[in-house]
Design a protein around this motif. Structure first.
Motif, mmCIF file in Angstrom:
data_model
loop_
_atom_site.group_PDB
_atom_site.id
_atom_site.type_symbol
_atom_site.label_atom_id
_atom_site.label_comp_id
_atom_site.label_asym_id
_atom_site.label_seq_id
_atom_site.Cartn_x
_atom_site.Cartn_y
_atom_site.Cartn_z
ATOM 1 N N SER A 161 0.813 -1.275 -0.069
ATOM 2 C CA SER A 161 0.016 0.053 -0.081
ATOM 3 C C SER A 161 0.833 1.144 0.140
ATOM 4 O O SER A 161 1.803 1.199 0.619
ATOM 5 C CB SER A 161 -0.854 0.145 1.218
ATOM 6 O OG SER A 161 0.098 0.115 2.383
ATOM 7 N N LYS A 162 0.546 2.555 -0.785
ATOM 8 C CA LYS A 162 1.256 3.636 -0.621
ATOM 9 C C LYS A 162 0.925 4.313 0.471
ATOM 10 O O LYS A 162 -0.270 4.517 0.663
ATOM 11 C CB LYS A 162 0.719 4.462 -2.038
ATOM 12 C CG LYS A 162 1.001 3.881 -3.269
ATOM 13 C CD LYS A 162 0.615 4.564 -4.358
ATOM 14 C CE LYS A 162 1.197 4.128 -5.786
ATOM 15 N NZ LYS A 162 0.871 4.835 -6.991
ATOM 16 N N GLU A 163 1.838 4.771 1.148
ATOM 17 C CA GLU A 163 1.758 5.562 2.108
ATOM 18 C C GLU A 163 2.726 6.439 2.530
ATOM 19 O O GLU A 163 3.759 6.104 1.979
ATOM 20 C CB GLU A 163 1.650 4.720 3.716
ATOM 21 C CG GLU A 163 0.333 3.659 3.698
ATOM 22 C CD GLU A 163 0.146 2.738 4.774
ATOM 23 O OE1 GLU A 163 0.784 3.368 5.923
ATOM 24 O OE2 GLU A 163 -0.240 1.639 4.977
ATOM 25 N N ILE A 164 2.539 7.622 3.618
ATOM 26 C CA ILE A 164 3.773 8.570 3.738
ATOM 27 C C ILE A 164 4.101 7.926 5.157
ATOM 28 O O ILE A 164 3.595 7.988 6.110
ATOM 29 C CB ILE A 164 3.119 9.997 3.839
ATOM 30 C CG1 ILE A 164 2.499 10.437 2.567
ATOM 31 C CG2 ILE A 164 4.280 10.930 4.328
ATOM 32 C CD1 ILE A 164 3.386 10.510 1.510
ATOM 33 N N ARG A 165 5.463 7.775 5.238
ATOM 34 C CA ARG A 165 6.025 7.195 6.554
ATOM 35 C C ARG A 165 7.082 8.059 6.695
ATOM 36 O O ARG A 165 8.239 8.357 5.928
ATOM 37 C CB ARG A 165 6.206 5.652 6.231
ATOM 38 C CG ARG A 165 5.049 4.843 6.491
ATOM 39 C CD ARG A 165 4.394 4.981 7.829
ATOM 40 N NE ARG A 165 3.252 3.989 7.794
ATOM 41 C CZ ARG A 165 3.466 2.561 8.040
ATOM 42 N NH1 ARG A 165 4.590 2.136 8.456
ATOM 43 N NH2 ARG A 165 2.374 2.045 8.162
ATOM 44 N N PRO A 166 7.713 8.114 7.946
ATOM 45 C CA PRO A 166 8.976 8.677 8.362
ATOM 46 C C PRO A 166 9.998 7.513 8.108
ATOM 47 O O PRO A 166 9.977 6.421 8.939
ATOM 48 C CB PRO A 166 8.676 9.082 9.853
ATOM 49 C CG PRO A 166 7.801 8.188 10.266
ATOM 50 C CD PRO A 166 6.856 7.920 9.248
ATOM 51 N N LEU A 167 11.012 7.830 7.475
ATOM 52 C CA LEU A 167 11.998 6.801 7.153
ATOM 53 C C LEU A 167 13.512 7.278 7.611
ATOM 54 O O LEU A 167 13.628 8.529 7.481
ATOM 55 C CB LEU A 167 11.931 6.385 5.410
ATOM 56 C CG LEU A 167 10.749 5.806 5.059
ATOM 57 C CD1 LEU A 167 11.040 5.486 3.596
ATOM 58 C CD2 LEU A 167 10.304 4.421 5.925
ATOM 59 N N GLU A 168 14.205 6.178 7.918
ATOM 60 C CA GLU A 168 15.489 6.850 8.174
ATOM 61 C C GLU A 168 16.362 7.191 6.853
ATOM 62 O O GLU A 168 16.044 6.717 5.678
ATOM 63 C CB GLU A 168 16.259 5.588 8.620
ATOM 64 C CG GLU A 168 16.010 4.918 10.040
ATOM 65 C CD GLU A 168 16.710 3.730 10.707
ATOM 66 O OE1 GLU A 168 17.736 4.002 11.232
ATOM 67 O OE2 GLU A 168 16.464 2.784 10.199
ATOM 68 N N VAL A 169 16.957 8.410 7.100
ATOM 69 C CA VAL A 169 17.762 8.882 5.954
ATOM 70 C C VAL A 169 19.146 9.292 6.447
ATOM 71 O O VAL A 169 19.491 9.445 7.645
ATOM 72 C CB VAL A 169 17.051 10.154 5.337
ATOM 73 C CG1 VAL A 169 15.890 9.764 4.751
ATOM 74 C CG2 VAL A 169 16.831 11.212 6.486
ATOM 75 N N LEU A 170 20.160 9.095 5.680
ATOM 76 C CA LEU A 170 21.454 9.775 6.054
ATOM 77 C C LEU A 170 21.745 10.966 5.429
ATOM 78 O O LEU A 170 21.478 11.358 4.128
ATOM 79 C CB LEU A 170 22.502 8.504 5.340
ATOM 80 C CG LEU A 170 23.905 8.599 5.684
ATOM 81 C CD1 LEU A 170 24.106 8.506 7.070
ATOM 82 C CD2 LEU A 170 24.906 7.641 5.113
ATOM 83 N N VAL A 171 22.073 11.865 6.423
ATOM 84 C CA VAL A 171 22.401 13.386 5.996
ATOM 85 C C VAL A 171 23.996 13.773 5.710
ATOM 86 O O VAL A 171 24.671 13.259 6.548
ATOM 87 C CB VAL A 171 21.805 14.166 7.020
ATOM 88 C CG1 VAL A 171 21.892 15.640 6.586
ATOM 89 C CG2 VAL A 171 20.146 13.894 7.194
ATOM 90 N N PHE A 172 24.177 14.079 4.607
ATOM 91 C CA PHE A 172 25.575 14.703 4.416
ATOM 92 C C PHE A 172 25.494 16.166 4.532
ATOM 93 O O PHE A 172 24.938 16.849 3.564
ATOM 94 C CB PHE A 172 26.041 14.291 3.055
ATOM 95 C CG PHE A 172 26.602 12.751 2.970
ATOM 96 C CD1 PHE A 172 27.946 12.580 2.946
ATOM 97 C CD2 PHE A 172 25.690 11.657 3.185
ATOM 98 C CE1 PHE A 172 28.483 11.455 2.969
ATOM 99 C CE2 PHE A 172 26.116 10.424 3.102
ATOM 100 C CZ PHE A 172 27.491 10.220 2.967
ATOM 101 N N GLU A 173 26.278 17.015 5.421
ATOM 102 C CA GLU A 173 26.312 18.232 5.319
ATOM 103 C C GLU A 173 27.790 18.587 5.377
ATOM 104 O O GLU A 173 28.685 18.242 5.877
ATOM 105 C CB GLU A 173 25.928 19.048 6.721
ATOM 106 C CG GLU A 173 24.154 18.724 6.943
ATOM 107 C CD GLU A 173 23.889 19.409 8.189
ATOM 108 O OE1 GLU A 173 24.887 20.097 8.766
ATOM 109 O OE2 GLU A 173 22.699 19.536 8.359
#
Length: 417
Positions: free
Chosen positions: A402-414
């Motif tokens: 099913s298509k949903e909006i979810r909070p997912l882990e992301v890797l941030v490069f700054e």
């Protein structure tokens, strides 16, 4: 167990290399600058005769491209090689080379629709044990460049292009990075004293010629008694994810949606797809890391040290966060929430919903997948072309995407200014 199986699939499906036997006889190995020895006629397919004389092309650049039928990267590069042959036939002769037998290669050309569509019919030497002894390797593709019957280069196939071929044909030589599966270009960290007064050292450098790409290796140096930590010729994103995986092994594929770039130019850190070959890109953007420590740390602790070193020397701040984004969620069908999904004993399918999530992510044309079922079961999927097709097949397993909006882990490069 699920994590280990997913990581095994990642290794098998994403690896750019097919590994051959571990022990290789290098006693006959030819190196750059050496003349070809007397080579008997070689059995060949897709040629005007049943045999081919490699030394008869001394007026052309000869590309010996070693492959086997298990190597997807080798096969993917064949149309490019065919086009080069078609366009530069007066200066170039491409010859494919494999250890596999005649029957296998004949079937390969008869049944491979990709090669037929791209009209690939390059001369192919089979059962090439002699040539493999002259150009030993443990992984394919592996490419030897011959001109005027002299070995001019040994490279990754990414470097086979019209510019490099023209340069060799015109100048009689070409400067290209060495592909060595035996790490002949690898030297120990220089100027390391082996006295008790040495605390250690850290060195981060660019691409190292003649060194095979390696992941993070942590071991004790037998001479200095220091703990030695290394990786070679990794992209910066790969270096960070390799270190993070020793702290917390990932259970998902690192898709582009899971990376947040707060940098001026992300192409310095991650290979931009379809931009001329990753090995060519690594020559400019790959990094090597060598560290010696008196303090013996656990793998997890040393991974944290690596991350600190990378952040400090590269001027980055890299960390995990969460971001809400479109996702595909694997769920049980309504009415099945309280029923256990059992393992099917039939062979030939995926080993569970975690593997299913990875395989859908691997297709590259769907949002990131979240597995909320976490079931071991044998799932057989034949068609990944659309969400509708996937759900039709998943009905039989009492599952749905099913298509949903979810909070997912992301890797941030700054980048730190």
């Amino acid at each position: 167990m699920k994590n280990k199986f997913i990581l095994l699939l990642i290794t098998v499906l994403l690896s750019p290399k097919i590994w051959a036997q571990k022990q290789i006889d290098r006693s006959k190995e030819l190196t750059m600058g050496q003349l070809l020895p007397d080579i008997p006629l070689q059995d060949v397919l897709n040629y005007k005769g049943d045999q081919i004389d490699i030394k008869s092309f001394d007026g052309k650049v000869v590309i010996l491209d070693f492959f086997d039928t298990y190597c997807t990267n080798c096969i993917a590069a064949m149309p490019k090689l065919q086009k080069l042959q078609d366009n530069m036939g007066d200066k170039l002769q491409v010859i494919l080379v494999t250890w596999q037998d005649q029957k296998t290669i004949e079937k390969f050309y008869q049944t491979n629709s990709f090669l037929k569509e791209n009209k690939v019919k390059l001369p192919t030497i089979y059962s090439a044990n002699l040539l493999r002894s002259y150009f030993p390797h443990t992984s394919v593709p592996h490419t030897a460049w011959i001109y005027q019957n002299k070995v001019q280069a040994i490279t990754y196939s990414d470097f086979v292009n019209s510019g490099n071929i023209e340069s060799l044909y015109k100048n009689g030589n070409v400067q290209l990075p060495l592909k060595s599966d035996f790490n002949d270009g690898l030297k120990e960290l220089q100027n390391i004293s082996h006295t008790d007064s040495v605390i250690g050292s850290v060195k981060i450098s660019g691409y190292k010629d003649g060194v095979e790409t390696t992941g993070i290796q942590i071991k004790s140096d037998s001479i200095s008694k220091l703990q030695k930590t290394t990786f070679y010729n990794l992209d910066i994103l790969g270096a960070y994810t390799a270190a993070w995986s020793k702290i917390n092994k990932p259970t998902f594929l690192m898709k582009n949606e899971r990376i947040i770039w707060r940098v001026k130019d992300s192409s310095m850190y991650q290979y931009p797809k379809d931009s001329g070959g990753k090995n060519v890109w690594l020559l400019k953007n790959g990094i090597c890391y060598e560290r010696y420590d008196q303090i013996k740390r656990s793998e997890l602790e040393q991974a944290e040290v690596i991350l600190n070193d990378l952040n400090m020397f590269l001027g980055l701040k890299v960390y995990w966060s969460t971001k809400e984004m479109p996702s595909l969620v694997i769920r049980k069908l309504e009415g099945e929430k309280n029923k256990n999904i059992q393992l099917h004993n039939e062979d030939g399918g995926l080993g569970g919903t975690g593997v299913l999530a990875f395989m859908i992510d691997y297709q590259g044309n769907f949002p990131p997948v979240v597995d909320e079922v976490d079931a071991r079961m044998n799932i057989k999927i034949k068609d990944y072309s659309s969400l509708e097709k996937l759900n039709e097949q998943l009905k039989g397993y009492r599952l749905v995407l099913s298509k949903e909006i979810r909070p997912l882990e992301v890797l941030v490069f700054e980048e730190i200014n």
